[in-house]
Scaffold this active site. Structure first.
Site: not given
Length: 288
Positions: A158, A176
């Site tokens: 991420k 996320d």
């Protein structure tokens, strides 16, 4: 490529955004039979296009001036808000502007500077470790490859995609908590594992859309489609949402749930990019 490069909004873009944001929500008709894969892909791509009209100014909500600052800020953003990170990093980067400076810092001094972001001891270890790795293994420069980034302390996929997409212009999907919540509400995937979600969403959209898709979905999740009480009655894409009705459907009540610029409140950045229609966030300790 900086965040600012993606944020210019002309008059045409603004008018389209206003029109889209003011569109009266329409309760979707429940399908008589399960949605086909092709229909889902078409609906997903239409959601992306309509979100582009609502949020033409979508951007990463961390303040940064270079890849190093974005990398550190993204690591610090774990388990806290981008706003709190943006209020904290000016003092950190003023004292430690380069990987070499941060790697040579006194840990206790770094801990005190980043204390407002929470988990400050673990985060200090991560950002000092990645700074040392950048100094020792990459000549003090942030690498522009996924395989290199994920080797740095505290950096996962991420974080790596945030840096690649917004500092280097390399497309990536940022999965996320907001992204995970919305793509499941929209029935784009039933996966719960971030890597599997990333892979399934990547099959729906062309690679060129990945970075901006991530920004738009996250913007929508932070402002309208909240975790506990989505503002369904103020959402411009209800006609495309199979989960309409999970939140407040009354338009007046829903409008009161809107956050950041959608609710007339300051955004998360102290230094928002050109074209952002909201107010800058206040510095640490200042009132909004």
């Amino acid at each position: 490529m900086s965040a600012e490069g993606n944020s210019a909004v002309g008059e045409h873009g603004v008018s389209k955004r206003v029109k889209a944001a003011n569109r009266k929500p329409v309760k979707p008709v429940k399908p008589a039979k399960p949605e086909s894969r092709l229909a889902m892909v078409r609906r997903a791509r239409k959601i992306n296009r309509e979100l582009a009209e609502v949020f033409p100014y979508a951007h990463p909500e961390l303040d940064f001036r270079n890849p190093f600052e974005l990398l550190v800020a993204t690591v610090l953003s774990a388990q806290t808000t981008d706003l709190r990170v943006n209020q904290t990093t000016p003092a950190l980067f003023a004292k430690y502007p380069t990987p070499e400076d941060l790697a040579a810092a006194v840990p206790e001094e770094v801990e005190e500077l980043i204390r407002p972001t929470g988990f400050f001891r673990a985060k200090t270890k991560s950002i000092m470790g990645l700074a040392a790795a950048l100094r020792d293994d990459f000549g003090g420069e942030v690498p522009g490859r996924l395989d290199d980034l994920v080797k740095l302390p505290g950096v996962g996929r991420k974080t790596a995609f945030v840096v690649l997409g917004n500092a280097f212009g390399v497309p990536g999907i940022t999965v996320d908590t907001h992204f995970m919540r919305l793509v499941r509400r929209w029935k784009w995937t039933e996966q719960e594992d971030p890597v599997k979600i990333e892979a399934e969403i990547a099959e729906i959209f062309p690679k060129s859309e990945w970075t901006m898709l991530s920004h738009r979905v996250i913007f929508h999740g932070r402002r309208i489609c909240h975790a506990r009480k989505p503002a369904c009655g103020a959402c411009p894409i209800t006609h495309l949402c199979p989960s309409y009705g999970e939140g407040e459907t009354d338009p007046e009540k829903a409008r009161k749930l809107l956050k950041y610029e959608m609710g007339g409140l300051p955004g998360q950045r102290l230094n928002p990019p050109p074209g952002y229609p909201g107010r800058p966030a206040p510095p640490l300790g200042a009132s909004a």
